[in-house]
Motif scaffolding. Structure first.
Motif, PDB file in Angstrom:
ATOM      1  N   ARG A   1      -6.229   3.411  -3.505  1.00 50.00           N
ATOM      2  CA  ARG A   1      -6.006   1.983  -3.681  1.00 50.00           C
ATOM      3  C   ARG A   1      -6.574   1.466  -5.004  1.00 50.00           C
ATOM      4  O   ARG A   1      -6.397   0.296  -5.348  1.00 50.00           O
TER       5      ARG A   1
ATOM      6  N   PHE B   1       1.264   2.637  -3.572  1.00 50.86           N
ATOM      7  CA  PHE B   1       0.116   2.960  -4.419  1.00 50.86           C
ATOM      8  C   PHE B   1       0.131   4.399  -4.936  1.00 50.86           C
ATOM      9  O   PHE B   1      -0.315   4.660  -6.058  1.00 50.86           O
TER      10      PHE B   1
ATOM     11  N   GLU C   1      -7.918  -7.445  -1.857  1.00 53.84           N
ATOM     12  CA  GLU C   1      -8.252  -6.050  -2.125  1.00 53.84           C
ATOM     13  C   GLU C   1      -9.427  -5.906  -3.078  1.00 53.84           C
ATOM     14  O   GLU C   1     -10.071  -4.854  -3.122  1.00 53.84           O
TER      15      GLU C   1
ATOM     16  N   TYR D   1      -4.565  -0.555  -7.583  1.00 59.22           N
ATOM     17  CA  TYR D   1      -4.289  -1.965  -7.282  1.00 59.22           C
ATOM     18  C   TYR D   1      -5.557  -2.803  -7.315  1.00 59.22           C
ATOM     19  O   TYR D   1      -5.651  -3.776  -8.070  1.00 59.22           O
TER      20      TYR D   1
ATOM     21  N   ASP E   1      -8.398   2.590   3.672  1.00 59.46           N
ATOM     22  CA  ASP E   1      -7.768   1.422   4.287  1.00 59.46           C
ATOM     23  C   ASP E   1      -8.853   0.533   4.881  1.00 59.46           C
ATOM     24  O   ASP E   1      -9.648   1.000   5.707  1.00 59.46           O
TER      25      ASP E   1
ATOM     26  N   PRO F   1       0.813  -1.230   0.000  1.00 60.01           N
ATOM     27  CA  PRO F   1       0.000   0.000   0.000  1.00 60.01           C
ATOM     28  C   PRO F   1       0.841   1.271   0.000  1.00 60.01           C
ATOM     29  O   PRO F   1       0.374   2.320  -0.467  1.00 60.01           O
TER      30      PRO F   1
END
Length: 337
Positions: free
Chosen positions: A169, A109, A145, A172, A302, A106
């Motif tokens: 995020r 990212f 994720e 990803y 998160d 993370p």
């Protein structure tokens, strides 16, 4: 933590081989993208032990040559520096493509979003093209994720996700979701045998702790052994489910090796939840550290919980994790400190 990566112990490799005793890769030629990364290097080593010819492809964006230096003189091992987001042809028949290439921390990212998107979209398409040309199976390492901020726990493969395409995020999790869609498109249109592994948090020797690459466990260990503050995002009450690398590799290669699983997506992870705060306290205990806890703002998007439903893995792969977090941390520290 030691910045070099010695060969994994025979004990660890033997544990994986025991879990694959009914699976044969003998005389297979296998392409592993991201093969000098954390998981990829373990996979290359195990596949060589199983009698396979292994082509290790890596551009060292986050993988390291050290991870596979001990394999480079093996007669069945070929190591090639290449970015899988660009076209590649191995020039020989391959039986299995394991697509593991991607930055995954993370902390990366917001520094490498375009590269992350490319490796999981263009890179996945290129890997699928290789598999199609040589009529090979493809194993795609997806991620928890793709579930985003999940609303069901434990989270099953049928859960469709709750993600933010515009968030930090997104590079990803949306790229991995697109990668899964690419896999299923090739499966449906070309009849390609694809298997999708949704990996939850994994840890073990060879996992990077430095810079943007640092994941929570190696970063906490590195901070603890130097008596530096343990940096916790938010209040530390968010949870993760940590799977030791030998369990993870066993699960991945069982997914690749068990027949009759074309088009399946399977969670590969440990269903035991730990709060990040409890993880930090355990690492301080195991290292005998004088580190104090330091709290930082929670990064955007998160996830507050991670907990896989592994019923499908148990039923279809005959797999479940064996290593408890305390034992896995001890083994990781013994090899890396």
């Amino acid at each position: 933590m030691n910045k070099t990566n010695p060969p994994s112990s025979n004990f660890e490799i033997q544990r994986i081989l025991t879990g694959l005793s009914d699976i044969s890769f003998n005389e297979h030629t296998i392409l592993v993208t991201g093969g000098s990364g954390f998981l990829g290097s373990w996979m290359c080593e195990v596949l060589l032990q199983k009698g396979a010819e292994v082509i290790c492809l890596d551009n060292y964006a986050s993988g390291r040559p050290d991870n596979t230096d001990h394999l480079k003189n093996h007669p069945k091992f070929t190591r090639i520096v290449h970015d899988i987001s660009k076209p590649y042809d191995p020039g020989r028949k391959v039986d299995l493509v394991c697509h593991l290439a991607s930055r995954a921390s993370p902390l990366e990212f917001d520094h490498y979003p375009i590269q992350i998107l490319k490796s999981n979209t263009l890179g996945t398409m290129n890997a699928l093209g290789i598999a199609r040309k040589y009529e090979a199976m493809l194993l795609f390492t997806s991620t928890s994720e793709i579930y985003g901020e999940a609303a069901i726990f434990p989270t099953p493969e049928t859960y469709r996700g709750n993600v933010n395409t515009l968030g930090i995020r997104g590079c990803y999790d949306e790229a991995k979701r697109a990668g899964e869609a690419f896999c299923m498109a090739y499966h449906r249109q070309h009849g390609l045998d694809v298997r999708i592994a949704r990996i939850f948090n994994t840890y073990g020797p060879r996992m990077r702790s430095d810079g943007h690459y640092g994941r929570v466990i190696p970063r906490f260990i590195d901070q603890a052994v130097h008596d530096a503050p343990i940096t916790i995002f938010g209040d530390g009450k968010q949870t993760r489910s940590f799977c030791y690398v030998t369990d993870q590799i066993t699960g991945l290669l069982r997914l690749a090796g068990v027949p009759g699983l074309a088009g399946e997506a399977v969670n590969i992870g440990n269903p035991v939840e730990w709060t990040i705060l409890d993880l930090a306290k355990l690492i301080i205990e195991l290292t005998g550290s004088d580190s104090e806890l330091s709290y930082l703002p929670m990064p955007p998007d998160d996830p507050t919980r991670r907990m896989p439903d592994i019923i499908k893995a148990k039923e279809k792969l005959g797999w479940e994790p064996e290593i408890k977090l305390r034992d896995g941390l001890k083994r990781m520290m013994n090899e890396e400190i």
